[in-house]
Design a protein around this motif. Structure first.
Motif, PDB file in Angstrom:
ATOM      1  N   LYS A 172       6.406   8.520   5.237  1.00 33.68           N
ATOM      2  CA  LYS A 172       6.912   9.379   3.946  1.00 33.68           C
ATOM      3  C   LYS A 172       7.256  10.805   4.413  1.00 33.68           C
ATOM      4  CE  LYS A 172       5.498   8.636  -0.277  1.00 33.68           C
ATOM      5  NZ  LYS A 172       4.503   8.121  -1.305  1.00 33.68           N
ATOM      6  N   SER A 176       3.531  12.007   9.578  1.00 30.15           N
ATOM      7  CA  SER A 176       3.031  10.583   9.824  1.00 30.15           C
ATOM      8  C   SER A 176       3.925   9.836  10.688  1.00 30.15           C
ATOM      9  CB  SER A 176       2.783  10.014   8.390  1.00 30.15           C
ATOM     10  OG  SER A 176       4.088   9.910   7.650  1.00 30.15           O
ATOM     11  N   HIS A 215      -5.223   5.512  10.101  1.00 31.61           N
ATOM     12  CA  HIS A 215      -4.054   5.975   9.302  1.00 31.61           C
ATOM     13  C   HIS A 215      -3.839   7.285  10.134  1.00 31.61           C
ATOM     14  CE1 HIS A 215      -2.720   8.506   6.147  1.00 31.61           C
ATOM     15  NE2 HIS A 215      -2.347   7.541   5.471  1.00 31.61           N
ATOM     16  N   THR A 247      -5.312  10.529   8.024  1.00 32.63           N
ATOM     17  CA  THR A 247      -6.947  10.487   7.950  1.00 32.63           C
ATOM     18  C   THR A 247      -7.581   9.946   8.919  1.00 32.63           C
ATOM     19  OG1 THR A 247      -6.862   8.425   6.483  1.00 32.63           O
ATOM     20  CG2 THR A 247      -6.107  10.396   5.181  1.00 32.63           C
ATOM     21  N   GLU A 302      -8.595   7.040   8.922  1.00 26.28           N
ATOM     22  CA  GLU A 302      -9.258   5.805   8.494  1.00 26.28           C
ATOM     23  C   GLU A 302      -8.659   4.473   8.779  1.00 26.28           C
ATOM     24  OE1 GLU A 302      -9.857   3.805   4.006  1.00 26.28           O
ATOM     25  OE2 GLU A 302      -8.640   5.687   4.182  1.00 26.28           O
ATOM     26  N   TYR A 360       0.635  -1.112   0.048  1.00 23.79           N
ATOM     27  CA  TYR A 360       0.085  -0.033  -0.044  1.00 23.79           C
ATOM     28  C   TYR A 360       1.023   1.472   0.051  1.00 23.79           C
ATOM     29  CZ  TYR A 360      -3.124   3.619   1.715  1.00 23.79           C
ATOM     30  OH  TYR A 360      -4.044   4.727   2.027  1.00 23.79           O
ATOM     31  N   GLU A 361       0.500   2.276  -0.703  1.00 24.36           N
ATOM     32  CA  GLU A 361       1.126   3.649  -0.690  1.00 24.36           C
ATOM     33  C   GLU A 361       0.546   4.766  -0.837  1.00 24.36           C
ATOM     34  OE1 GLU A 361       4.846   5.758  -2.979  1.00 24.36           O
ATOM     35  OE2 GLU A 361       4.086   4.002  -3.815  1.00 24.36           O
ATOM     36  N   ASP A 362       0.574   5.935  -0.098  1.00 21.87           N
ATOM     37  CA  ASP A 362      -0.239   7.120  -0.501  1.00 21.87           C
ATOM     38  C   ASP A 362       0.581   8.087   0.137  1.00 21.87           C
ATOM     39  OD1 ASP A 362      -0.117   7.320   2.298  1.00 21.87           O
ATOM     40  OD2 ASP A 362      -2.369   6.837   2.721  1.00 21.87           O
ATOM     41  N   ALA A 363       0.301   9.285   0.102  1.00 22.19           N
ATOM     42  CA  ALA A 363       1.060  10.222   0.289  1.00 22.19           C
ATOM     43  C   ALA A 363       1.851  10.548   1.691  1.00 22.19           C
ATOM     44  CB  ALA A 363       0.331  11.724   0.117  1.00 22.19           C
ATOM     45  N   ASP A 364       1.558   9.675   2.707  1.00 23.97           N
ATOM     46  CA  ASP A 364       2.052   9.701   3.853  1.00 23.97           C
ATOM     47  C   ASP A 364       2.795   8.406   4.470  1.00 23.97           C
ATOM     48  OD1 ASP A 364       0.769  12.219   4.678  1.00 23.97           O
ATOM     49  OD2 ASP A 364      -1.077  11.224   4.209  1.00 23.97           O
ATOM     50  N   LEU A 414       3.864   4.062   3.666  1.00 23.94           N
ATOM     51  CA  LEU A 414       3.974   2.746   2.751  1.00 23.94           C
ATOM     52  C   LEU A 414       3.743   1.866   3.969  1.00 23.94           C
ATOM     53  CD1 LEU A 414       7.281   3.349   1.137  1.00 23.94           C
ATOM     54  CD2 LEU A 414       5.121   3.395  -0.257  1.00 23.94           C
TER      55      LEU A 414
END
Length: 309
Positions: A152, A156, A282, A285, A287, A87-91, A93
């Motif tokens: 990242k 975070s 998260h 977020t 989540e 999984y990866e998003d802006a904040d 991995l």
């Protein structure tokens, strides 16, 4: 180049570090401990004088100037390293770490680590872990496979670290251990510290130790080989915790080169221990996140061998 920030106190405060933490939370999201380090390094002035203490009182109109040192650039070389990004998003991995891969460089080990691979594959990583551990929020041993969280950015990273410290990240492992275990569920609650004669090893001890708790459940006892397949989750994250705890109760991890049986010392795969599940909110977020990673093929093959089928 160092960056400077200047503030004029708009309210009284009993502590300088508390006020600066509030002032910096939006732009830099510095923790209180990070602010305290800046004060200790004489990088904070109040009315032109170096701040005498993190506890000094501030009154309305005081002029506070903070020098933020430039982040040190890593000297670790980026390399092509094989690992799976779940999984990866802006904040963050989430990585599925393969076997026989060290997470970060150390003394005499500057290449071939997960960090070398992250520097090649990921443009932005948090700096809180330092120049040798960019993005690394928590670790897995070299021969432990499975799920690992990477940050990242510093915000975070800080939040994830606090969540782990507050036991807000559920971490589940699958392992093979020597001996059939009865009863089928249990808790190993035993403090862990450095081995008195071998600084590379950990041991259950009451001296210079920290509390450690591992919950476990037997998935299957293999009578054919006198071994067991278990799942466990850790309430604390001490170095080598699962390996040390199961060795302590006389059920060492199969293949463990450090804490296992003598005939396990030279096995190529190492310990059969896999970080199989992560559940957490998260860091940005909030989540709910849940991830699972299947055990490696070699692990499945070993289960069939020990089951006798």
């Amino acid at each position: 180049m160092n960056e400077k920030s200047k503030f004029i106190a708009e309210k009284n405060s009993e502590r300088l570090d508390k006020l600066l933490t509030e002032l910096f939370k939006d732009n830099f999201d510095f923790s209180r401990s990070m602010i305290q380090k800046l004060i200790e390094q004489n990088l904070v002035t109040v009315n032109g004088e170096i701040a005498a203490s993190q506890k000094m009182a501030i009154i309305v109109g005081d002029i506070i100037e903070v020098t933020i040192p430039e982040a040190k650039k890593t000297e670790i070389t980026a390399e092509k390293i094989e690992f799976e990004i779940i999984y990866e998003d802006a904040d963050i991995l989430v990585i599925n770490k393969p076997n026989d891969l060290v997470v970060h460089p150390g003394a005499g080990n500057r290449s071939g680590t997960l960090v070398n691979g992250l520097l090649d594959a990921i443009e932005d990583l948090s700096s809180i872990g330092g120049v040798e551990r960019p993005g690394i929020v928590h670790r897995l041993d070299k021969q432990t496979t499975g799920l690992l969280i990477v940050a990242k950015n510093d915000k975070s990273h800080r939040v994830m670290s606090e969540m782990i410290a507050n036991h807000e990240v559920y971490k589940e492992y699958i392992a093979l251990v020597w001996g059939n275990i009865e009863p089928s569920k249990g808790i190993i609650d035993a403090p862990i510290g450095r081995h008195p004669n071998d600084r590379k090893k950990m041991v259950v001890t009451s001296k210079h130790s920290k509390s450690a708790k591992t919950n476990f459940e037997v998935i299957e006892n293999f009578e054919y080989s006198n071994t067991a397949l278990i799942k466990c989750n850790i309430e604390t994250g001490r170095t080598h915790q699962i390996r040390v705890h199961f060795n302590f109760i006389k059920h060492p991890i199969v293949g463990d080169p450090t804490y296992g049986r003598i005939n396990d010392k030279d096995t190529k795969f190492g310990q059969f221990l896999h970080a199989s599940k992560l559940i957490f909110n998260h860091p940005i977020t909030k989540e709910r996140m849940e991830f699972e990673a299947p055990i490696p093929d070699e692990f499945n093959d070993k289960i069939k061998e020990l089951r006798g089928k």
